[in-house]
Design a protein around this motif. Structure first.
Motif, mmCIF file in Angstrom:
data_model
loop_
_atom_site.group_PDB
_atom_site.id
_atom_site.type_symbol
_atom_site.label_atom_id
_atom_site.label_comp_id
_atom_site.label_asym_id
_atom_site.label_seq_id
_atom_site.Cartn_x
_atom_site.Cartn_y
_atom_site.Cartn_z
ATOM 1 N N THR A 111 -39.806 5.423 4.468
ATOM 2 C CA THR A 111 -40.884 5.512 3.479
ATOM 3 C C THR A 111 -42.045 6.361 3.978
ATOM 4 O O THR A 111 -42.663 7.103 3.212
ATOM 5 C CB THR A 111 -41.399 4.104 3.119
ATOM 6 N N VAL A 112 -42.344 6.277 5.285
ATOM 7 C CA VAL A 112 -43.504 7.002 5.827
ATOM 8 C C VAL A 112 -43.143 8.318 6.487
ATOM 9 O O VAL A 112 -44.003 9.180 6.670
ATOM 10 C CB VAL A 112 -44.296 6.122 6.822
ATOM 11 N N ALA A 113 -41.876 8.497 6.865
ATOM 12 C CA ALA A 113 -41.483 9.706 7.595
ATOM 13 C C ALA A 113 -41.464 10.925 6.690
ATOM 14 O O ALA A 113 -40.926 10.884 5.584
ATOM 15 C CB ALA A 113 -40.108 9.511 8.230
ATOM 16 N N GLN A 114 -42.061 12.004 7.156
ATOM 17 C CA GLN A 114 -42.022 13.281 6.447
ATOM 18 C C GLN A 114 -40.975 14.208 7.047
ATOM 19 O O GLN A 114 -40.755 15.308 6.556
ATOM 20 C CB GLN A 114 -43.400 13.946 6.498
ATOM 21 N N GLN A 115 -40.345 13.767 8.135
ATOM 22 C CA GLN A 115 -39.350 14.552 8.845
ATOM 23 C C GLN A 115 -38.005 13.813 8.821
ATOM 24 O O GLN A 115 -37.932 12.638 8.468
ATOM 25 C CB GLN A 115 -39.764 14.756 10.304
ATOM 26 N N PRO A 116 -36.924 14.475 9.228
ATOM 27 C CA PRO A 116 -35.642 13.783 9.359
ATOM 28 C C PRO A 116 -35.767 12.594 10.312
ATOM 29 O O PRO A 116 -36.356 12.715 11.391
ATOM 30 C CB PRO A 116 -34.715 14.865 9.919
ATOM 31 N N LEU A 117 -35.214 11.466 9.910
ATOM 32 C CA LEU A 117 -35.298 10.239 10.711
ATOM 33 C C LEU A 117 -33.929 9.908 11.288
ATOM 34 O O LEU A 117 -32.949 9.779 10.551
ATOM 35 C CB LEU A 117 -35.785 9.081 9.845
ATOM 36 N N PHE A 118 -33.882 9.772 12.606
ATOM 37 C CA PHE A 118 -32.669 9.365 13.306
ATOM 38 C C PHE A 118 -32.918 7.947 13.817
ATOM 39 O O PHE A 118 -33.813 7.726 14.638
ATOM 40 C CB PHE A 118 -32.366 10.320 14.461
ATOM 41 N N VAL A 119 -32.155 7.003 13.321
ATOM 42 C CA VAL A 119 -32.463 5.595 13.562
ATOM 43 C C VAL A 119 -31.420 4.931 14.458
ATOM 44 O O VAL A 119 -30.218 5.223 14.380
ATOM 45 C CB VAL A 119 -32.581 4.838 12.215
ATOM 46 N N GLY A 120 -31.887 4.041 15.320
ATOM 47 C CA GLY A 120 -30.998 3.301 16.191
ATOM 48 C C GLY A 120 -30.201 2.266 15.418
ATOM 49 O O GLY A 120 -30.736 1.574 14.556
ATOM 50 N N VAL A 121 -28.911 2.166 15.752
ATOM 51 C CA VAL A 121 -28.052 1.186 15.082
ATOM 52 C C VAL A 121 -27.409 0.223 16.077
ATOM 53 O O VAL A 121 -26.488 -0.512 15.732
ATOM 54 C CB VAL A 121 -26.969 1.885 14.236
ATOM 55 N N GLY A 122 -27.908 0.221 17.308
ATOM 56 C CA GLY A 122 -27.400 -0.728 18.298
ATOM 57 C C GLY A 122 -26.473 -0.074 19.303
ATOM 58 O O GLY A 122 -26.497 1.138 19.519
ATOM 59 N N GLY A 123 -25.668 -0.905 19.917
ATOM 60 C CA GLY A 123 -24.771 -0.446 20.969
ATOM 61 C C GLY A 123 -25.046 -1.139 22.284
ATOM 62 O O GLY A 123 -24.254 -1.058 23.221
ATOM 63 N N GLY A 124 -26.194 -1.838 22.355
ATOM 64 C CA GLY A 124 -26.539 -2.605 23.546
ATOM 65 C C GLY A 124 -26.423 -4.079 23.224
ATOM 66 O O GLY A 124 -25.380 -4.717 23.416
ATOM 67 N N THR A 125 -27.515 -4.644 22.682
ATOM 68 C CA THR A 125 -27.490 -6.046 22.231
ATOM 69 C C THR A 125 -26.600 -6.196 21.010
ATOM 70 O O THR A 125 -25.823 -7.156 20.882
ATOM 71 C CB THR A 125 -28.917 -6.513 21.883
#
Length: 257
Positions: A111-125
């Motif tokens: 909602t707030v990002a004006q740029q491409p957003l790359f988001v974490g989806v896990g892989g650790g916990t």
């Protein structure tokens, strides 16, 4: 009745009611946007309320960048701070956080990002099918890509690549057999987060994978940024100051410190 009303409207100081006193510290802004040109074809337009405090270091412009869907990305701001995301001039956002991934968090950041957003989806916990499900939902929400944490095996990277059509960024901390497996599994981008060893790890990966897009942490100084670029990084992650740090600095100025 009408005369009484007119009298009140003439004597009530509406215009000055919200005027600051001379002793109150206020941010001063120009009334028009700032427009400059440093060279032919390079014009800069700044809004009158634009803040320069979350700008990436100039030294980051030396890297070549990674082109994702036609957009060349040289800098990724590593933050989940909504206010900073809204005001940074980084080319993209790397939103990785130490909690279980939730689509509502991704939606809030989008909602707030004006740029491409790359988001974490896990892989650790967060592991297993939930990582793949979160990646699929992130794509549907509009994320530009997903980031899988370093502990995740290559099989998770491969499964995510098969499930979604946006780039999968695989984070690594060293150049070892697991990193090699993640590259061969099809990770679109390798994100090197090796602390002070980052430049060395980047150089090692680049030596035997000259074609692999490499994103790497640039560090806190121009020297470390340049070293990481020269080692072979295509793009850099940069950790901006938090909104709380910036607010503290602003309050110190207001207090005259």
């Amino acid at each position: 009745m009408s005369e009484h009303s007119t009298s009140i409207s003439r004597t009530t100081p509406h215009a000055s009611m919200f005027s600051p006193s001379e002793g109150v510290a206020m941010e001063r802004h120009t009334t028009l946007p700032s427009v400059t040109r440093t060279m032919p074809g390079n014009a800069t337009v700044e809004g009158r309320l634009t803040s320069p405090v979350a700008r990436v270091p100039e030294s980051t412009t030396r890297c070549g960048g990674i082109t994702v869907k036609g957009h060349t990305l040289k800098t990724f701001a590593y933050t989940t701070d909504a206010a900073v995301i809204r005001n940074t001039n980084a080319n993209a956002i790397l939103a990785v956080y130490p909690f279980t991934g939730e689509p509502i968090i991704t939606q809030a950041l989008l909602t707030v990002a004006q740029q491409p957003l790359f988001v974490g989806v896990g892989g650790g916990t967060t592991t297993g099918n939930r990582v793949i499900e979160l990646a699929m939902v992130a794509e549907m929400q509009g994320a530009a890509g997903v980031v899988i944490n370093a502990p995740a095996p290559a099989a998770t990277v491969e499964a995510a690549m098969s499930a979604i059509d946006i780039p999968v960024i695989a984070t690594v901390t060293t150049d070892d057999e697991v990193t090699e497996e993640k590259i061969l599994a099809g990770a679109a981008i390798i994100n090197v987060a090796a602390g002070r060893n980052t430049a060395a790890v980047v150089a090692s990966i680049r030596a035997h994978h000259p074609e692999t897009p490499i994103l790497a942490s640039g560090g806190a100084s121009d020297e470390s940024i340049i070293a990481t670029i020269e080692a072979g990084a295509d793009a850099l992650t940069w950790t901006p100051p938090s909104a709380q740090q910036l607010q503290s600095q602003m309050m110190a100025r207001y207090r005259g410190e």
